[in-house]
Scaffold this active site. Sequence first.
Site, PDB file in Angstrom:
ATOM      1  N   ASP A   1       9.863  -6.150   4.375  1.00  0.00           N
ATOM      2  CA  ASP A   1       8.478  -6.849   4.758  1.00  0.00           C
ATOM      3  C   ASP A   1       8.639  -6.688   3.135  1.00  0.00           C
ATOM      4  O   ASP A   1       8.420  -5.530   2.444  1.00  0.00           O
ATOM      5  CB  ASP A   1       7.759  -5.822   5.312  1.00  0.00           C
TER       6      ASP A   1
ATOM      7  N   ASP B   1       3.716 -10.306   2.819  1.00  0.00           N
ATOM      8  CA  ASP B   1       2.459  -9.979   3.533  1.00  0.00           C
ATOM      9  C   ASP B   1       1.727 -10.654   2.329  1.00  0.00           C
ATOM     10  O   ASP B   1       1.516 -11.016   1.346  1.00  0.00           O
ATOM     11  CB  ASP B   1       2.704  -8.578   2.973  1.00  0.00           C
TER      12      ASP B   1
ATOM     13  N   HIS C   1       1.134  -3.281  13.516  1.00  0.00           N
ATOM     14  CA  HIS C   1       0.476  -2.459  12.636  1.00  0.00           C
ATOM     15  C   HIS C   1      -0.375  -2.611  12.384  1.00  0.00           C
ATOM     16  O   HIS C   1      -1.242  -1.190  12.056  1.00  0.00           O
ATOM     17  CB  HIS C   1       0.743  -2.157  11.935  1.00  0.00           C
ATOM     18  N   ASP C   2      -1.894  -3.967  12.276  1.00  0.00           N
ATOM     19  CA  ASP C   2      -3.265  -3.990  12.268  1.00  0.00           C
ATOM     20  C   ASP C   2      -4.086  -4.170  13.574  1.00  0.00           C
ATOM     21  O   ASP C   2      -5.347  -4.523  13.591  1.00  0.00           O
ATOM     22  CB  ASP C   2      -3.122  -5.129  10.878  1.00  0.00           C
TER      23      ASP C   2
ATOM     24  N   GLU D   1       2.701 -13.521   6.014  1.00  0.00           N
ATOM     25  CA  GLU D   1       1.269 -13.527   6.462  1.00  0.00           C
ATOM     26  C   GLU D   1       0.486 -14.153   6.336  1.00  0.00           C
ATOM     27  O   GLU D   1      -0.131 -14.035   5.366  1.00  0.00           O
ATOM     28  CB  GLU D   1       1.200 -12.559   6.405  1.00  0.00           C
TER      29      GLU D   1
HETATM   30  O1  TEU Z   1      -2.565  -7.190   5.597  1.00  0.00           O
HETATM   31  C1  TEU Z   1      -3.729  -7.991   5.498  1.00  0.00           C
HETATM   32  C2  TEU Z   1      -4.732  -8.173   6.488  1.00  0.00           C
HETATM   33  O2  TEU Z   1      -5.563  -9.792   5.843  1.00  0.00           O
HETATM   34  C3  TEU Z   1      -5.085  -7.406   7.745  1.00  0.00           C
HETATM   35  O3  TEU Z   1      -4.582  -5.978   6.780  1.00  0.00           O
HETATM   36  C4  TEU Z   1      -6.516  -7.465   7.855  1.00  0.00           C
HETATM   37  O4  TEU Z   1      -7.043  -7.972   6.401  1.00  0.00           O
HETATM   38  C5  TEU Z   1      -6.843  -5.674   7.784  1.00  0.00           C
HETATM   39  O5  TEU Z   1      -6.278  -5.764   9.151  1.00  0.00           O
HETATM   40  C6  TEU Z   1      -8.509  -5.823   8.552  1.00  0.00           C
HETATM   41  O6  TEU Z   1      -8.642  -5.838   9.958  1.00  0.00           O
HETATM   42  C7  TEU Z   1      -1.459  -6.538   5.700  1.00  0.00           C
HETATM   43  C8  TEU Z   1      -0.932  -5.946   6.402  1.00  0.00           C
HETATM   44  O7  TEU Z   1      -0.259  -6.253   7.421  1.00  0.00           O
HETATM   45  C9  TEU Z   1      -1.856  -3.980   6.642  1.00  0.00           C
HETATM   46  O8  TEU Z   1      -1.579  -3.516   6.736  1.00  0.00           O
HETATM   47  C10 TEU Z   1      -1.701  -4.209   4.500  1.00  0.00           C
HETATM   48  O9  TEU Z   1      -2.975  -2.769   5.076  1.00  0.00           O
HETATM   49  C11 TEU Z   1      -2.582  -5.082   3.675  1.00  0.00           C
HETATM   50  O10 TEU Z   1      -1.543  -6.750   3.929  1.00  0.00           O
HETATM   51  C12 TEU Z   1      -2.420  -5.190   2.782  1.00  0.00           C
HETATM   52  O11 TEU Z   1      -1.344  -5.424   1.739  1.00  0.00           O
END
Ligand code: TEU
Length: 549
Positions: free
Chosen positions: A98, A194, A318-319, A244
């Site tokens: 990542d 990311d 994970h989000d 992403e």
């Molecule tokens: O996520 C980007 C993102 O747009 C999501 O985090 C979303 O905005 C967030 O989940 C709100 O619900 C990536 C990664 O997957 C995340 O874990 C990071 O926090 C983020 O980028 C910043 O690097």
Amino acid sequence: MNAIDYKHAVVYQIYPKSFCSHAGHATGDIAGILTKLDYLSWLGVDYLWLTPVYASPQRDNGYDISDYYAIDPAYGSMGDLERLIAAARDRGIGIVMDIVVNHTSTDHAWFKAACESRDNPYRDYYLWRDQPNGWQSKFGGSAWHFHEATGQYYLHLFDKTQADLNWRNPRLRAAIFEMMRFWADKGIAGFRLDVINLISKDPTFADDDGDGRSRYTDGPAVHDYLQAMHREVFAGRELLTVGEMSSTRIDECVRYSNPERRELTMTFSFHHLKVDYPGGDKWQAAPFDFIELKRILSEWQTGMHDGGGWNALFWCNHDQPRVVSRFGDDGAQRVAAAKMLATALHLLQGTPYIYQGEEIGMRNPGFADIDSYRDVETLNIYREKVAAGVARDDIMAAIRQKSRDNGRTPMPWNDSLNGGFSTGEPWISLAPDWHEVNVEAARRDPDSVVHRYRELIALRKSLAVVRDGRYRCLSPDHARIWAYTRELADERLLVVCNFYGSSVDYRLTDDAIPRGWRHETLFGGTAPPPLLRLGPYEALVWRLRPYQN
Ligand code: TEU
């Protein structure tokens, strides 16, 4: 399998912090992942995507990188990672790293140098202004933070400890490409990039009539930057590259992922995971809009297929909350619902991603107290809402449903202490059902969710129609059924999924099965067409072929 054969592949996402601790610590480690490779190989996955394991102050669990060239000691050493790459390769599995290049941690040496003075050579690696504009951080509040010593604001689209990089600076781009070559040369099999569609900001920093996102999403030079990355890093190497893409569009994702454009192999998009955000607001507890879910996934299937792009398919990461709690049933019908959701997703066109624990039907943990949560986004929003006078019960109802920590509870491997995740006290509690929902129990039970995942992975490798068939939605307006076909010349798949917890009759349309074709049941009941009776959360899958074959 050929490493770049991504159309046959299935990717498994590991969140190392919550996967397995070999050392018996609060957080997982790379040595713990090594002990689970045989399980992952049994499951049949081709790639493992590790969320960031680089040195980091961990304010956003590793998405705040302070050194791209070092492994965070909490996860182990560079030697451990090299051992993982080699041991996975021995099993035909590639490691996908990542890479977070929209921003760095404010603890990164570049940012520290940039803060020394306005004329420091690293100042221009980041984005500075005398006055903030109206852009909002995705984690709440203004996207600008004032740096007292040098009297300017820096941009942070995420937490204030995650400073956005200035991709207009050619020295910064060269430094990033060099770092990515370092990882490619280590023998990894790919990169997950990311929020890569946010790297090109409108250089005028104009406001829009919202939170600013239209000024930096799929921004003016993003395709040029990705083509440069392809030339400098990907060309001549066999790498799976998945971007992403935040708040993106189909035409943009076709550009990112059509091989002729030499950018990326595939893209993640998120529109289908906003169907439970009423009026676009994530932080309200709400049921999901099933018709909208089908509409969005159908539009992406057709649009990406026709444009020659390639989708990364996923319900969980994970989000995100756990899908069985979100679009299924996490009570009595958990197993049926989890299998149905897996089937509906894995038979679409694209590359499926399985997020750790999804394959055993893990649920949201239902933590009721804010002290049980760890995620920076959740804690920020809680503070913000409390300050705005929102009732705590309302905030907690939304957090229980939407918090990113729903997907971050430790992986339950068995029925022993802490589910076998660690002998030490975990950094976040396990979901309370781990005695029942764990890998060992799932493997023992032939009817469990994990066996369905295994079958679906195998099916993708054996049937060309799963990879190449054109998608057609048969039931766009049905309130409970998602029925679709995948069509190649002389082979079709018919997939009919009941997204609800009671039986339903569904009449197939006349054109679902061509005249003179026979069906073979792959999953689900055997009722003769055209009137199908589907049980609660049942997924029925037929393979269709002309009689003469
Ligand atoms: O996520 C980007 C993102 O747009 C999501 O985090 C979303 O905005 C967030 O989940 C709100 O619900 C990536 C990664 O997957 C995340 O874990 C990071 O926090 C983020 O980028 C910043 O690097």
